[in-house]
Design a protein around this motif. Sequence first.
Motif, PDB file in Angstrom:
ATOM      1  N   VAL A 184       0.822  -1.204   0.000  1.00 41.78           N
ATOM      2  CA  VAL A 184       0.000   0.000   0.000  1.00 41.78           C
ATOM      3  C   VAL A 184       0.864   1.266   0.000  1.00 41.78           C
ATOM      4  CG1 VAL A 184      -0.276   0.323   2.494  1.00 41.78           C
ATOM      5  CG2 VAL A 184      -2.105   1.008   0.960  1.00 41.78           C
ATOM      6  N   ALA A 185       2.106   1.116   0.393  1.00 44.50           N
ATOM      7  CA  ALA A 185       2.979   2.282   0.527  1.00 44.50           C
ATOM      8  C   ALA A 185       4.057   2.291  -0.549  1.00 44.50           C
ATOM      9  CB  ALA A 185       3.643   2.278   1.893  1.00 44.50           C
ATOM     10  N   ASN A 186       4.231   3.464  -1.155  1.00 47.86           N
ATOM     11  CA  ASN A 186       5.360   3.633  -2.065  1.00 47.86           C
ATOM     12  C   ASN A 186       6.668   3.635  -1.301  1.00 47.86           C
ATOM     13  OD1 ASN A 186       3.980   3.747  -4.512  1.00 47.86           O
ATOM     14  ND2 ASN A 186       3.570   5.931  -4.293  1.00 47.86           N
ATOM     15  N   ASN A 187       6.607   4.033  -0.030  1.00 47.07           N
ATOM     16  CA  ASN A 187       7.793   4.100   0.810  1.00 47.07           C
ATOM     17  C   ASN A 187       7.494   3.467   2.167  1.00 47.07           C
ATOM     18  OD1 ASN A 187      10.049   4.700   2.279  1.00 47.07           O
ATOM     19  ND2 ASN A 187       9.739   6.896   2.278  1.00 47.07           N
ATOM     20  N   PRO A 188       7.770   2.175   2.330  1.00 39.75           N
ATOM     21  CA  PRO A 188       7.491   1.513   3.607  1.00 39.75           C
ATOM     22  C   PRO A 188       8.223   2.143   4.797  1.00 39.75           C
ATOM     23  CG  PRO A 188       7.950  -0.103   1.910  1.00 39.75           C
ATOM     24  CD  PRO A 188       8.250   1.241   1.321  1.00 39.75           C
ATOM     25  N   ARG A 189       9.423   2.713   4.579  1.00 39.94           N
ATOM     26  CA  ARG A 189      10.137   3.374   5.682  1.00 39.94           C
ATOM     27  C   ARG A 189       9.370   4.601   6.171  1.00 39.94           C
ATOM     28  NH1 ARG A 189      15.850   4.486   3.324  1.00 39.94           N
ATOM     29  NH2 ARG A 189      14.519   4.646   1.522  1.00 39.94           N
ATOM     30  N   GLY A 190       8.654   5.252   5.273  1.00 41.18           N
ATOM     31  CA  GLY A 190       7.821   6.390   5.668  1.00 41.18           C
ATOM     32  C   GLY A 190       6.677   5.955   6.564  1.00 41.18           C
ATOM     33  N   ILE A 191       6.078   4.798   6.257  1.00 45.98           N
ATOM     34  CA  ILE A 191       5.007   4.260   7.096  1.00 45.98           C
ATOM     35  C   ILE A 191       5.584   3.840   8.452  1.00 45.98           C
ATOM     36  CG2 ILE A 191       3.249   2.460   7.335  1.00 45.98           C
ATOM     37  CD1 ILE A 191       2.536   4.513   5.228  1.00 45.98           C
TER      38      ILE A 191
ATOM     39  N   ALA B 270       2.863  11.993   8.030  1.00 43.57           N
ATOM     40  CA  ALA B 270       3.905  10.982   7.812  1.00 43.57           C
ATOM     41  C   ALA B 270       3.326   9.747   7.133  1.00 43.57           C
ATOM     42  CB  ALA B 270       4.562  10.606   9.137  1.00 43.57           C
ATOM     43  N   THR B 271       2.112   9.373   7.503  1.00 45.98           N
ATOM     44  CA  THR B 271       1.457   8.222   6.865  1.00 45.98           C
ATOM     45  C   THR B 271       1.204   8.509   5.389  1.00 45.98           C
ATOM     46  OG1 THR B 271       0.412   7.597   8.958  1.00 45.98           O
ATOM     47  CG2 THR B 271      -0.539   6.683   6.945  1.00 45.98           C
ATOM     48  N   ILE B 272       0.667   9.681   5.093  1.00 50.14           N
ATOM     49  CA  ILE B 272       0.399  10.053   3.698  1.00 50.14           C
ATOM     50  C   ILE B 272       1.704  10.145   2.916  1.00 50.14           C
ATOM     51  CG2 ILE B 272      -0.433  11.927   2.231  1.00 50.14           C
ATOM     52  CD1 ILE B 272      -2.605  12.387   4.426  1.00 50.14           C
ATOM     53  N   ALA B 273       2.735  10.706   3.535  1.00 49.81           N
ATOM     54  CA  ALA B 273       4.040  10.792   2.868  1.00 49.81           C
ATOM     55  C   ALA B 273       4.562   9.397   2.522  1.00 49.81           C
ATOM     56  CB  ALA B 273       5.041  11.537   3.748  1.00 49.81           C
ATOM     57  N   GLY B 274       4.395   8.439   3.431  1.00 51.69           N
ATOM     58  CA  GLY B 274       4.829   7.070   3.164  1.00 51.69           C
ATOM     59  C   GLY B 274       4.029   6.419   2.051  1.00 51.69           C
ATOM     60  N   ILE B 275       2.724   6.662   2.053  1.00 56.10           N
ATOM     61  CA  ILE B 275       1.875   6.086   1.008  1.00 56.10           C
ATOM     62  C   ILE B 275       2.219   6.677  -0.353  1.00 56.10           C
ATOM     63  CG2 ILE B 275      -0.510   5.991   0.157  1.00 56.10           C
ATOM     64  CD1 ILE B 275      -1.360   5.740   3.146  1.00 56.10           C
ATOM     65  N   LEU B 276       2.413   7.999  -0.399  1.00 56.74           N
ATOM     66  CA  LEU B 276       2.702   8.670  -1.673  1.00 56.74           C
ATOM     67  C   LEU B 276       4.171   8.582  -2.074  1.00 56.74           C
ATOM     68  CD1 LEU B 276       0.565  11.913  -1.258  1.00 56.74           C
ATOM     69  CD2 LEU B 276      -0.047   9.799  -2.452  1.00 56.74           C
ATOM     70  N   GLY B 277       5.041   8.279  -1.133  1.00 53.58           N
ATOM     71  CA  GLY B 277       6.467   8.224  -1.422  1.00 53.58           C
ATOM     72  C   GLY B 277       7.147   9.575  -1.360  1.00 53.58           C
ATOM     73  N   ALA B 278       6.564  10.527  -0.651  1.00 51.54           N
ATOM     74  CA  ALA B 278       7.166  11.856  -0.523  1.00 51.54           C
ATOM     75  C   ALA B 278       8.466  11.766   0.259  1.00 51.54           C
ATOM     76  CB  ALA B 278       6.200  12.808   0.170  1.00 51.54           C
ATOM     77  N   SER B 279       9.416  12.642  -0.091  1.00 48.89           N
ATOM     78  CA  SER B 279      10.714  12.546   0.569  1.00 48.89           C
ATOM     79  C   SER B 279      11.382  13.880   0.869  1.00 48.89           C
ATOM     80  CB  SER B 279      11.671  11.722  -0.302  1.00 48.89           C
ATOM     81  OG  SER B 279      11.919  12.394  -1.527  1.00 48.89           O
ATOM     82  N   GLN B 280      10.939  14.968   0.267  1.00 50.92           N
ATOM     83  CA  GLN B 280      11.657  16.231   0.440  1.00 50.92           C
ATOM     84  C   GLN B 280      11.666  16.718   1.886  1.00 50.92           C
ATOM     85  OE1 GLN B 280      10.178  19.011  -2.411  1.00 50.92           O
ATOM     86  NE2 GLN B 280      11.152  17.980  -4.133  1.00 50.92           N
TER      87      GLN B 280
END
Length: 139
Positions: free
Chosen positions: A28-35, A84-94
């Motif tokens: 579900v997450a583009n970035n599991p570390r973000g989740i 942070a959850t949304i950032a992990g799902i979307l893969g945001a990193s900045q």
Amino acid sequence: MKKLTWWGTLLFLLGLLTGLMLAMMPGVANNPRGILAAHLEAIMSGMFLIIVGLMADRIRLSTRASSICAGLLLYGAFANWITATIAGILGASQATPIAGAGHHASPAAEHVIRIVLVSVAFAMIAAVGMLLVGLRRSE
């Protein structure tokens, strides 16, 4: 302020569910570390809210200042978790270069996440400053 124990326990539960989501649905997450970061943030902020609620009797602030402080704490804790959850799902990193390393979201999503996380930082700094003043007055 005493109601923060309830809100903190709720956020702690949401943190546990965020970790479970990561374990059960890693795709579900583009970035599991973000989740993972969101999971840890909710657990830690939940505990912080519980602690503040438990020490509410020692914090000497006016009714208005106490309400503002509690509002800032609730905003900071919950906005940080959901962002942070949304950032992990979307893969945001900045705004989260360590947790988001190697991932990217749309420029609009990156911008909104950065704005919210900066507002969270200011809210939490102000709230903790108010807590320090209120605790100092109780000595």
